[in-house]
Enzyme design. Sequence first.
Site, PDB file in Angstrom:
ATOM      1  N   ASP A 138       0.862  -1.185   0.000  1.00 59.12           N
ATOM      2  CA  ASP A 138       0.000   0.000   0.000  1.00 59.12           C
ATOM      3  C   ASP A 138       0.896   1.231   0.000  1.00 59.12           C
ATOM      4  O   ASP A 138       1.680   1.433   0.917  1.00 59.12           O
ATOM      5  CB  ASP A 138      -0.881   0.013   1.256  1.00 59.12           C
ATOM      6  CG  ASP A 138      -1.840   1.189   1.247  1.00 59.12           C
ATOM      7  OD1 ASP A 138      -2.970   1.044   0.748  1.00 59.12           O
ATOM      8  OD2 ASP A 138      -1.452   2.276   1.716  1.00 59.12           O
TER       9      ASP A 138
ATOM     10  N   LYS B 237      -2.249   5.800  -4.501  1.00 59.96           N
ATOM     11  CA  LYS B 237      -3.335   6.771  -4.292  1.00 59.96           C
ATOM     12  C   LYS B 237      -3.069   8.064  -5.041  1.00 59.96           C
ATOM     13  O   LYS B 237      -1.917   8.486  -5.175  1.00 59.96           O
ATOM     14  CB  LYS B 237      -3.490   7.070  -2.788  1.00 59.96           C
ATOM     15  CG  LYS B 237      -3.560   5.827  -1.925  1.00 59.96           C
ATOM     16  CD  LYS B 237      -3.806   6.127  -0.468  1.00 59.96           C
ATOM     17  CE  LYS B 237      -3.555   4.895   0.390  1.00 59.96           C
ATOM     18  NZ  LYS B 237      -2.152   4.671   0.764  1.00 59.96           N
TER      19      LYS B 237
ATOM     20  N   HIS C  73      -7.262   9.766  -2.626  1.00 55.62           N
ATOM     21  CA  HIS C  73      -6.675   9.761  -1.274  1.00 55.62           C
ATOM     22  C   HIS C  73      -7.557  10.452  -0.213  1.00 55.62           C
ATOM     23  O   HIS C  73      -7.661   9.992   0.916  1.00 55.62           O
ATOM     24  CB  HIS C  73      -5.287  10.429  -1.337  1.00 55.62           C
ATOM     25  CG  HIS C  73      -4.349  10.000  -0.266  1.00 55.62           C
ATOM     26  ND1 HIS C  73      -3.003   9.830  -0.491  1.00 55.62           N
ATOM     27  CD2 HIS C  73      -4.528   9.703   1.047  1.00 55.62           C
ATOM     28  CE1 HIS C  73      -2.414   9.452   0.638  1.00 55.62           C
ATOM     29  NE2 HIS C  73      -3.322   9.370   1.579  1.00 55.62           N
TER      30      HIS C  73
ATOM     31  N   TYR D 195       3.400   9.663  -0.566  1.00 57.26           N
ATOM     32  CA  TYR D 195       4.444   9.094   0.289  1.00 57.26           C
ATOM     33  C   TYR D 195       5.838   9.254  -0.327  1.00 57.26           C
ATOM     34  O   TYR D 195       6.842   9.064   0.370  1.00 57.26           O
ATOM     35  CB  TYR D 195       4.195   7.601   0.576  1.00 57.26           C
ATOM     36  CG  TYR D 195       2.856   7.280   1.202  1.00 57.26           C
ATOM     37  CD1 TYR D 195       2.064   8.264   1.804  1.00 57.26           C
ATOM     38  CD2 TYR D 195       2.358   5.982   1.196  1.00 57.26           C
ATOM     39  CE1 TYR D 195       0.837   7.958   2.364  1.00 57.26           C
ATOM     40  CE2 TYR D 195       1.131   5.674   1.763  1.00 57.26           C
ATOM     41  CZ  TYR D 195       0.370   6.670   2.341  1.00 57.26           C
ATOM     42  OH  TYR D 195      -0.844   6.355   2.889  1.00 57.26           O
TER      43      TYR D 195
HETATM   44  N1  LIG Z   1      -5.217   6.443   3.331  1.00 57.61           N
HETATM   45  C1  LIG Z   1      -4.643   7.222   4.204  1.00 57.61           C
HETATM   46  O1  LIG Z   1      -4.957   8.419   4.327  1.00 57.61           O
HETATM   47  C2  LIG Z   1      -3.578   6.651   5.102  1.00 57.61           C
HETATM   48  C3  LIG Z   1      -3.109   7.391   6.204  1.00 57.61           C
HETATM   49  C4  LIG Z   1      -2.135   6.826   7.028  1.00 57.61           C
HETATM   50  C5  LIG Z   1      -1.652   5.552   6.742  1.00 57.61           C
HETATM   51  N2  LIG Z   1      -2.105   4.863   5.651  1.00 57.61           N
HETATM   52  C6  LIG Z   1      -1.559   3.507   5.309  1.00 57.61           C
HETATM   53  O2  LIG Z   1      -1.609   2.675   6.455  1.00 57.61           O
HETATM   54  C7  LIG Z   1      -0.316   2.122   6.729  1.00 57.61           C
HETATM   55  C8  LIG Z   1      -0.130   1.989   8.221  1.00 57.61           C
HETATM   56  O3  LIG Z   1      -0.333   3.208   8.880  1.00 57.61           O
HETATM   57  P1  LIG Z   1       0.721   3.930   9.833  1.00 57.61           P
HETATM   58  O4  LIG Z   1       2.111   3.544   9.475  1.00 57.61           O
HETATM   59  O5  LIG Z   1       0.402   5.366   9.799  1.00 57.61           O
HETATM   60  O6  LIG Z   1       0.320   3.402  11.277  1.00 57.61           O
HETATM   61  P2  LIG Z   1       0.395   1.980  12.046  1.00 57.61           P
HETATM   62  O7  LIG Z   1       0.613   0.844  11.113  1.00 57.61           O
HETATM   63  O8  LIG Z   1      -0.762   1.981  12.969  1.00 57.61           O
HETATM   64  O9  LIG Z   1       1.682   2.168  12.987  1.00 57.61           O
HETATM   65  C9  LIG Z   1       2.972   2.278  12.493  1.00 57.61           C
HETATM   66  C10 LIG Z   1       3.856   2.647  13.669  1.00 57.61           C
HETATM   67  O10 LIG Z   1       3.928   1.564  14.603  1.00 57.61           O
HETATM   68  C11 LIG Z   1       5.264   1.095  14.732  1.00 57.61           C
HETATM   69  N3  LIG Z   1       5.192  -0.385  14.756  1.00 57.61           N
HETATM   70  C12 LIG Z   1       4.839  -1.211  13.745  1.00 57.61           C
HETATM   71  N4  LIG Z   1       4.848  -2.497  14.150  1.00 57.61           N
HETATM   72  C13 LIG Z   1       5.219  -2.476  15.466  1.00 57.61           C
HETATM   73  C14 LIG Z   1       5.426  -3.489  16.427  1.00 57.61           C
HETATM   74  N5  LIG Z   1       5.237  -4.769  16.133  1.00 57.61           N
HETATM   75  N6  LIG Z   1       5.814  -3.111  17.670  1.00 57.61           N
HETATM   76  C15 LIG Z   1       6.010  -1.805  17.983  1.00 57.61           C
HETATM   77  N7  LIG Z   1       5.822  -0.799  17.108  1.00 57.61           N
HETATM   78  C16 LIG Z   1       5.434  -1.131  15.841  1.00 57.61           C
HETATM   79  C17 LIG Z   1       6.009   1.634  13.532  1.00 57.61           C
HETATM   80  O11 LIG Z   1       7.347   1.956  13.857  1.00 57.61           O
HETATM   81  P3  LIG Z   1       8.602   1.296  13.071  1.00 57.61           P
HETATM   82  O12 LIG Z   1       8.473   1.607  11.622  1.00 57.61           O
HETATM   83  O13 LIG Z   1       9.742   1.993  13.738  1.00 57.61           O
HETATM   84  O14 LIG Z   1       8.522  -0.169  13.368  1.00 57.61           O
HETATM   85  C18 LIG Z   1       5.255   2.942  13.242  1.00 57.61           C
HETATM   86  O15 LIG Z   1       5.743   3.985  14.071  1.00 57.61           O
HETATM   87  C19 LIG Z   1       0.664   3.120   6.068  1.00 57.61           C
HETATM   88  O16 LIG Z   1       1.874   2.503   5.726  1.00 57.61           O
HETATM   89  C20 LIG Z   1      -0.116   3.573   4.847  1.00 57.61           C
HETATM   90  O17 LIG Z   1       0.097   2.646   3.788  1.00 57.61           O
HETATM   91  C21 LIG Z   1      -3.071   5.390   4.854  1.00 57.61           C
END
Ligand SMILES: NC(=O)c1ccc[n+]([C@@H]2O[C@H](COP(=O)([O-])OP(=O)(O)OC[C@H]3O[C@@H](n4cnc5c(N)ncnc54)[C@H](OP(=O)(O)O)[C@@H]3O)[C@@H](O)[C@H]2O)c1
Length: 243
Positions: free
Chosen positions: A30, A60, A93, A35
């Site tokens: 994704d 997106k 998006h 990004y």
């Molecule tokens: N459509 C939209 O508007 C939108 C908005 C935001 C996100 N997204 C998508 O959703 C995906 C995920 O969202 P997100 O990255 O914002 O939030 P998330 O997946 O809820 O959290 C990611 C955070 O958690 C940490 N993490 C991941 N696995 C972990 C574990 N097992 N233990 C401890 N910490 C952990 C990561 O740090 P480290 O990297 O340091 O491990 C990072 O800081 C994004 O990559 C993107 O593709 C979409």
Amino acid sequence: MSTTSTSHQGGYSHDAVVYALQKCGIRHIDTAKRYGCESLLQKAIKESDVKREDLWITTKLWHSDYGYENTKQACLESCKRLGVQYLDLYLVHWPDAQVPGKSNREVRAETWRAMEDLYEKGICRSIGVSNFLINHLEQLKEDCKITPHVNQVEYHPFQRPEELVDYCRSRNIVFEGYCPLAKGEALTHPNIIQLAKKYGKTPAQICIRWSIQNGIVTIPKSTKIERIQENCEVRCGLLASYD
Ligand SMILES: NC(=O)c1ccc[n+]([C@@H]2O[C@H](COP(=O)([O-])OP(=O)(O)OC[C@H]3O[C@@H](n4cnc5c(N)ncnc54)[C@H](OP(=O)(O)O)[C@@H]3O)[C@@H](O)[C@H]2O)c1
């Protein structure tokens, strides 16, 4: 279940993407123009040696490219940066368009008509939206032909838009939940820690399993190899007991 390593927040890790593809069997990527890592992903996919047809690639459309012609152009540019001939899923998006002199609704409708064309031409195998609320989806229903295949929205234990989930289900729109770990903030919540202890899992695994168990397509992100591995080690069976 998929793990992504691609958002602009928190950085991009080439090694983590290659590891996810080569060692964890992850096939769902994704990303987004926003990004800024589509070209980097092309490199990682090539290095992983995973075949294109085995991958599900979502990217997106950013609001600076909304509008009929711009949308088509932006899609082709994303494909070029990713090094692919087609996208598995292309998402609008955000609902807000910010085009002077035009209403958001008007711009969303023009944009969506281009998305429909991209779908009909096979450049996008499915098309969807992100961060859309019920009223945005209702307007799109009145203005356009094709129902979005997916709505990608924030979903985690602190953010449960159940009415929107039910609405999407009632219209066969797949609900995809982003930030399943609440960007890591859910992992220190006492209730999550308590559940993790109870089930012998990590807090991240509890959050991911909770989301999947609610029938949500779940896309956690990590830039760390060991966390990608940890996040993958979640059983995916819906409604199965957590043993
Ligand atoms: N459509 C939209 O508007 C939108 C908005 C935001 C996100 N997204 C998508 O959703 C995906 C995920 O969202 P997100 O990255 O914002 O939030 P998330 O997946 O809820 O959290 C990611 C955070 O958690 C940490 N993490 C991941 N696995 C972990 C574990 N097992 N233990 C401890 N910490 C952990 C990561 O740090 P480290 O990297 O340091 O491990 C990072 O800081 C994004 O990559 C993107 O593709 C979409």
